[in-house]
Design a protein around this motif. Structure first.
Motif, PDB file in Angstrom:
ATOM      1  N   SER A   1     -16.903  34.933 -61.060  1.00 35.89           N
ATOM      2  CA  SER A   1     -18.300  33.577 -60.347  1.00 35.89           C
ATOM      3  C   SER A   1     -18.001  32.770 -59.778  1.00 35.89           C
ATOM      4  O   SER A   1     -18.344  32.468 -57.984  1.00 35.89           O
ATOM      5  CB  SER A   1     -19.424  34.055 -61.463  1.00 35.89           C
ATOM      6  N   ALA A   2     -16.662  32.013 -59.593  1.00 33.89           N
ATOM      7  CA  ALA A   2     -16.350  30.490 -59.121  1.00 33.89           C
ATOM      8  C   ALA A   2     -15.977  31.408 -57.797  1.00 33.89           C
ATOM      9  O   ALA A   2     -15.663  31.179 -56.221  1.00 33.89           O
ATOM     10  CB  ALA A   2     -16.225  29.838 -59.555  1.00 33.89           C
ATOM     11  N   ASP A   3     -14.604  32.177 -57.895  1.00 34.12           N
ATOM     12  CA  ASP A   3     -14.124  32.360 -56.859  1.00 34.12           C
ATOM     13  C   ASP A   3     -14.371  33.462 -56.499  1.00 34.12           C
ATOM     14  O   ASP A   3     -14.245  33.536 -54.813  1.00 34.12           O
ATOM     15  CB  ASP A   3     -12.796  33.174 -57.354  1.00 34.12           C
ATOM     16  N   LEU A   4     -15.116  34.625 -56.284  1.00 33.79           N
ATOM     17  CA  LEU A   4     -16.372  35.072 -56.190  1.00 33.79           C
ATOM     18  C   LEU A   4     -17.221  34.736 -54.694  1.00 33.79           C
ATOM     19  O   LEU A   4     -17.413  35.311 -53.458  1.00 33.79           O
ATOM     20  CB  LEU A   4     -16.879  36.539 -56.563  1.00 33.79           C
ATOM     21  N   LYS A   5     -17.474  33.793 -55.403  1.00 32.50           N
ATOM     22  CA  LYS A   5     -19.191  32.978 -54.346  1.00 32.50           C
ATOM     23  C   LYS A   5     -17.841  32.395 -52.625  1.00 32.50           C
ATOM     24  O   LYS A   5     -18.030  32.787 -52.103  1.00 32.50           O
ATOM     25  CB  LYS A   5     -19.256  32.052 -54.952  1.00 32.50           C
ATOM     26  N   THR A   6     -16.164  31.873 -53.507  1.00 30.34           N
ATOM     27  CA  THR A   6     -15.807  31.543 -52.153  1.00 30.34           C
ATOM     28  C   THR A   6     -15.350  32.304 -51.121  1.00 30.34           C
ATOM     29  O   THR A   6     -15.313  32.455 -50.647  1.00 30.34           O
ATOM     30  CB  THR A   6     -14.875  30.274 -52.658  1.00 30.34           C
ATOM     31  N   PHE A   7     -14.798  33.899 -51.807  1.00 36.49           N
ATOM     32  CA  PHE A   7     -14.324  34.830 -51.652  1.00 36.49           C
ATOM     33  C   PHE A   7     -15.378  35.375 -50.620  1.00 36.49           C
ATOM     34  O   PHE A   7     -15.276  35.655 -49.289  1.00 36.49           O
ATOM     35  CB  PHE A   7     -13.914  35.537 -52.595  1.00 36.49           C
ATOM     36  N   LEU A   8     -16.303  35.631 -51.302  1.00 37.59           N
ATOM     37  CA  LEU A   8     -17.668  36.691 -50.216  1.00 37.59           C
ATOM     38  C   LEU A   8     -17.855  35.836 -48.888  1.00 37.59           C
ATOM     39  O   LEU A   8     -18.093  36.265 -47.470  1.00 37.59           O
ATOM     40  CB  LEU A   8     -18.779  36.137 -50.955  1.00 37.59           C
ATOM     41  N   ALA A   9     -17.718  34.043 -49.108  1.00 26.60           N
ATOM     42  CA  ALA A   9     -18.471  32.956 -48.619  1.00 26.60           C
ATOM     43  C   ALA A   9     -17.109  33.388 -46.981  1.00 26.60           C
ATOM     44  O   ALA A   9     -17.516  33.220 -45.713  1.00 26.60           O
ATOM     45  CB  ALA A   9     -18.475  31.860 -48.667  1.00 26.60           C
ATOM     46  N   GLU A  10     -16.087  33.506 -47.538  1.00 25.22           N
ATOM     47  CA  GLU A  10     -14.699  32.362 -46.462  1.00 25.22           C
ATOM     48  C   GLU A  10     -14.694  34.269 -45.303  1.00 25.22           C
ATOM     49  O   GLU A  10     -14.601  34.725 -44.198  1.00 25.22           O
ATOM     50  CB  GLU A  10     -13.571  32.497 -47.047  1.00 25.22           C
ATOM     51  N   HIS A  11     -14.884  35.252 -45.976  1.00 23.33           N
ATOM     52  CA  HIS A  11     -13.876  36.301 -45.962  1.00 23.33           C
ATOM     53  C   HIS A  11     -15.195  37.998 -44.997  1.00 23.33           C
ATOM     54  O   HIS A  11     -14.928  37.954 -44.236  1.00 23.33           O
ATOM     55  CB  HIS A  11     -12.616  37.547 -46.627  1.00 23.33           C
ATOM     56  N   PHE A  12     -15.975  37.369 -45.422  1.00 21.32           N
ATOM     57  CA  PHE A  12     -17.311  37.691 -45.108  1.00 21.32           C
ATOM     58  C   PHE A  12     -18.168  37.888 -44.701  1.00 21.32           C
ATOM     59  O   PHE A  12     -19.749  38.414 -44.193  1.00 21.32           O
ATOM     60  CB  PHE A  12     -17.722  38.705 -46.408  1.00 21.32           C
ATOM     61  N   LYS A  13     -17.921  36.532 -44.732  1.00 21.47           N
ATOM     62  CA  LYS A  13     -18.979  35.478 -42.637  1.00 21.47           C
ATOM     63  C   LYS A  13     -20.954  35.405 -43.897  1.00 21.47           C
ATOM     64  O   LYS A  13     -21.653  35.478 -43.005  1.00 21.47           O
ATOM     65  CB  LYS A  13     -19.108  36.538 -41.891  1.00 21.47           C
ATOM     66  N   ILE A  14     -20.444  35.507 -44.899  1.00 23.67           N
ATOM     67  CA  ILE A  14     -21.803  35.299 -45.583  1.00 23.67           C
ATOM     68  C   ILE A  14     -22.279  33.681 -45.698  1.00 23.67           C
ATOM     69  O   ILE A  14     -20.839  33.360 -46.892  1.00 23.67           O
ATOM     70  CB  ILE A  14     -21.624  36.056 -47.115  1.00 23.67           C
ATOM     71  N   GLU A  15     -22.752  32.875 -44.979  1.00 27.60           N
ATOM     72  CA  GLU A  15     -23.421  31.923 -45.267  1.00 27.60           C
ATOM     73  C   GLU A  15     -23.679  31.814 -46.958  1.00 27.60           C
ATOM     74  O   GLU A  15     -23.839  32.486 -48.103  1.00 27.60           O
ATOM     75  CB  GLU A  15     -24.625  30.835 -44.772  1.00 27.60           C
ATOM     76  N   ALA A  16     -22.918  30.256 -47.205  1.00 24.31           N
ATOM     77  CA  ALA A  16     -22.447  29.807 -48.794  1.00 24.31           C
ATOM     78  C   ALA A  16     -24.460  29.672 -49.525  1.00 24.31           C
ATOM     79  O   ALA A  16     -24.380  30.138 -50.310  1.00 24.31           O
ATOM     80  CB  ALA A  16     -22.292  28.706 -49.118  1.00 24.31           C
ATOM     81  N   LYS A  17     -25.382  29.536 -48.739  1.00 29.05           N
ATOM     82  CA  LYS A  17     -26.562  28.855 -49.052  1.00 29.05           C
ATOM     83  C   LYS A  17     -27.322  29.931 -48.941  1.00 29.05           C
ATOM     84  O   LYS A  17     -28.303  30.499 -50.326  1.00 29.05           O
ATOM     85  CB  LYS A  17     -27.114  28.407 -48.277  1.00 29.05           C
ATOM     86  N   SER A  18     -26.569  31.361 -49.353  1.00 30.60           N
ATOM     87  CA  SER A  18     -27.417  32.490 -49.137  1.00 30.60           C
ATOM     88  C   SER A  18     -27.414  32.951 -50.220  1.00 30.60           C
ATOM     89  O   SER A  18     -27.035  34.522 -50.944  1.00 30.60           O
ATOM     90  CB  SER A  18     -26.759  34.047 -48.109  1.00 30.60           C
ATOM     91  N   ILE A  19     -25.818  32.876 -50.433  1.00 40.17           N
ATOM     92  CA  ILE A  19     -24.795  33.498 -52.023  1.00 40.17           C
ATOM     93  C   ILE A  19     -25.777  32.355 -53.410  1.00 40.17           C
ATOM     94  O   ILE A  19     -25.747  30.906 -53.906  1.00 40.17           O
ATOM     95  CB  ILE A  19     -23.775  33.021 -52.387  1.00 40.17           C
ATOM     96  N   VAL A  20     -26.568  33.155 -54.108  1.00 43.31           N
ATOM     97  CA  VAL A  20     -27.161  32.075 -55.679  1.00 43.31           C
ATOM     98  C   VAL A  20     -26.483  32.626 -56.669  1.00 43.31           C
ATOM     99  O   VAL A  20     -26.248  34.047 -56.719  1.00 43.31           O
ATOM    100  CB  VAL A  20     -29.109  33.184 -55.556  1.00 43.31           C
ATOM    101  N   MET A  21     -25.970  31.719 -57.282  1.00 41.82           N
ATOM    102  CA  MET A  21     -25.309  31.806 -58.274  1.00 41.82           C
ATOM    103  C   MET A  21     -26.321  31.835 -60.119  1.00 41.82           C
ATOM    104  O   MET A  21     -27.061  30.987 -60.367  1.00 41.82           O
ATOM    105  CB  MET A  21     -24.581  30.512 -58.817  1.00 41.82           C
ATOM    106  N   LYS A  22     -26.471  32.630 -60.950  1.00 41.36           N
ATOM    107  CA  LYS A  22     -27.695  33.214 -62.440  1.00 41.36           C
ATOM    108  C   LYS A  22     -26.430  32.856 -63.109  1.00 41.36           C
ATOM    109  O   LYS A  22     -25.437  33.670 -63.182  1.00 41.36           O
ATOM    110  CB  LYS A  22     -28.725  33.504 -62.005  1.00 41.36           C
ATOM    111  N   GLY A  23     -26.963  31.890 -63.910  1.00 41.03           N
ATOM    112  CA  GLY A  23     -25.928  32.105 -65.845  1.00 41.03           C
ATOM    113  C   GLY A  23     -24.467  31.353 -65.610  1.00 41.03           C
ATOM    114  O   GLY A  23     -23.966  31.713 -66.550  1.00 41.03           O
ATOM    115  N   CYS A  24     -24.440  30.665 -64.209  1.00 40.25           N
ATOM    116  CA  CYS A  24     -22.463  30.452 -64.540  1.00 40.25           C
ATOM    117  C   CYS A  24     -22.235  28.907 -64.407  1.00 40.25           C
ATOM    118  O   CYS A  24     -23.170  28.289 -64.518  1.00 40.25           O
ATOM    119  CB  CYS A  24     -21.714  30.537 -62.745  1.00 40.25           C
TER     120      CYS A  24
END
Length: 108
Positions: A85-108
Motif C-alpha cells: 500500500s505505501a509503495d504503491l501510492k508513491t509509485f502511482l503518483a510519480e510514474h503515472f502522473k496521478i495527483e496524490a490527493k486523488s489516491i485514497v488509502m483504506k485500511g492502511c
C-alpha cells in the motif's frame, strides 16, 4: 473508458496515454489469515488488454502475484499479494502522473 496511465516507464510493450480525470483510486489493505495480506486497487479505468498489461507490469515491479477480480457489485479491481500500500501510492503518483490527493488509502 478513459485512460490515465502512462505505463511505458515500466513495460515498453504497453502503450498507455495520460488524460486528466476526476477519478479517485482507492488502495485497500486487507488481512487474509495469519501473516498473509492483500493490497486491492479500485478505480482503475483501463480496458481489456490495457488492464492486463498494467497488472503484469505491477506484478513485475513489486515482485508479487497480481490479478484482476470482481467484487459483489461486479466492479473490477486489481489484487496484489502482500502489503504494497505505501509503495504503491508513491509509485502511482510519480510514474503515472496521478495527483496524490486523488489516491485514497483504506485500511492502511
Amino acid at each position: 473508458m478513459s485512460k490515465f496511465f502512462d505505463i511505458e516507464t515500466i513495460d515498453n510493450n504497453f502503450e498507455g496515454t495520460v488524460e486528466k480525470t476526476d477519478t479517485k483510486l482507492v488502495i485497500q489493505y486487507q488481512q487474509r489469515n495469519g501473516r498473509q495480506k492483500w493490497t486491492n486497487i479500485y478505480g482503475v479505468q483501463l480496458s481489456g488488454d490495457e488492464i492486463k498489461k498494467f497488472v503484469k507490469s505491477l506484478s513485475k515491479k513489486f515482485a508479487c502475484s497480481a490479478t484482476i477480480k470482481k467484487d459483489d457489485k461486479s466492479q473490477e479491481f486489481i489484487q496484489l499479494q502482500g502489503d504494497h500500500s505505501a509503495d504503491l501510492k508513491t509509485f502511482l503518483a510519480e510514474h503515472f502522473k496521478i495527483e496524490a490527493k486523488s489516491i485514497v488509502m483504506k485500511g492502511c
